[in-house]
Design an enzyme around this catalytic site. Structure first.
Site, PDB file in Angstrom:
ATOM      1  N   PRO A   1     -43.519  -3.153  45.427  1.00 24.53           N
ATOM      2  CG  PRO A   1     -42.382  -1.525  46.677  1.00 24.53           C
ATOM      3  CD  PRO A   1     -43.732  -2.207  46.545  1.00 24.53           C
ATOM      4  CB  CYS A   2     -40.678  -6.542  42.057  1.00 23.70           C
ATOM      5  SG  CYS A   2     -39.684  -5.507  40.935  1.00 23.70           S
ATOM      6  CD  GLN A   3     -37.333  -2.422  43.838  1.00 26.86           C
ATOM      7  OE1 GLN A   3     -38.316  -2.872  44.418  1.00 26.86           O
ATOM      8  NE2 GLN A   3     -37.270  -1.174  43.402  1.00 26.86           N
TER       9      GLN A   3
ATOM     10  CG  PHE B   1     -40.499 -10.306  46.268  1.00 28.97           C
ATOM     11  CD1 PHE B   1     -40.292 -10.845  47.534  1.00 28.97           C
ATOM     12  CD2 PHE B   1     -41.404  -9.273  46.125  1.00 28.97           C
ATOM     13  CE1 PHE B   1     -40.990 -10.356  48.634  1.00 28.97           C
ATOM     14  CE2 PHE B   1     -42.109  -8.785  47.214  1.00 28.97           C
ATOM     15  CZ  PHE B   1     -41.903  -9.326  48.473  1.00 28.97           C
TER      16      PHE B   1
END
Length: 231
Positions: free
Chosen positions: A94-96, A98
């Site tokens: 998951p990237c949210q 960052f």
């Protein structure tokens, strides 16, 4: 698994487990075996033995379009013994937390620490290669210390001396993807295998003069009237 997939699995040399598989874009790229806009992408030697994601909608999309070997699983709290070992582990964690357009909570959030599921897998099974994918915001959040922490965790994972790690920064249109997006690809190779060399970053296939557009990618969907799958 259909007969064609079973036959492909028999000839494949590299088993792959996929974490945070989403709708399967990373997985499909590894596997190949499809045609798009008249171009054939041949079947590779990677066998996708199992994929995992927490969102049931992602799992169903994957099942319809990539393969049936996919399961819903909460990777924040799972029994690694119930996940099959593999020579290669891939995951778009998951990237949210960052992303520059997200909350930017970094490792302070549970979601930001989910990459550790891949570390747990590596500690249990010592895969030969680990491939993680994330947003470019990961390299500048907290002055780059979070990316360095992730690199360090990957480098010390497993029980065979750890991993050599590189981070590739790739601009999607350079490789035929019709999205104005950059991605970080974190590649770890088990250190006992580094004597054979490290994978090379992919060579650009397109230039700005011939980047693919969104219309090129999806204009064939304008006339689709099948509503059996929600839009």
């Amino acid at each position: 698994m259909e007969t064609g997939e079973k036959e492909a699995g028999k000839r494949c040399a590299f088993s792959v487990t996929s974490f945070f598989c989403g709708c399967g874009g990373l997985d499909l790229g590894f596997r190949g075996g499809f045609t798009y806009h008249g171009v054939d992408y041949p079947r590779t030697d990677f066998n996708l033995q199992m994929a995992y994601d927490f969102d049931e909608r992602h799992v169903e999309t994957y099942r319809r379009n990539v393969g049936t070997e996919v399961r819903k699983l909460d990777l924040s709290d799972f029994d690694v013994g119930e996940v099959p070992s593999a020579r290669i582990l891939i995951g778009g964690f998951p990237c949210q937390d960052f992303s520059t357009c997200g909350p930017r909570r970094g490792l302070a959030s549970q979601r930001g620490r989910l990459y550790q599921a891949m570390i747990r897998f590596a500690d249990a099974y010592d895969p030969e290669i680990i491939v993680g994918e994330n947003v470019p915001g990961l390299e500048n959040i907290d002055g780059g210390r979070i990316l360095e922490k992730i690199r360090e965790d990957v480098s010390h994972a497993g029980n065979r001396g750890g991993y050599g790690v590189e981070v590739w920064k790739l601009f999607a249109p350079d490789y035929g993807v019709p999205q104005n997006r950059t991605r970080l690809i974190i590649v770890g190779v088990r250190k006992d295998l580094l004597r054979f060399g490290f994978p090379e970053a992919p060579v650009k296939t397109l230039t700005p003069e011939n980047y693919h557009t969104t219309r090129w990618a999806i204009e064939d969907l304008e006339e689709v009237v099948d509503e059996s799958v929600p839009n």
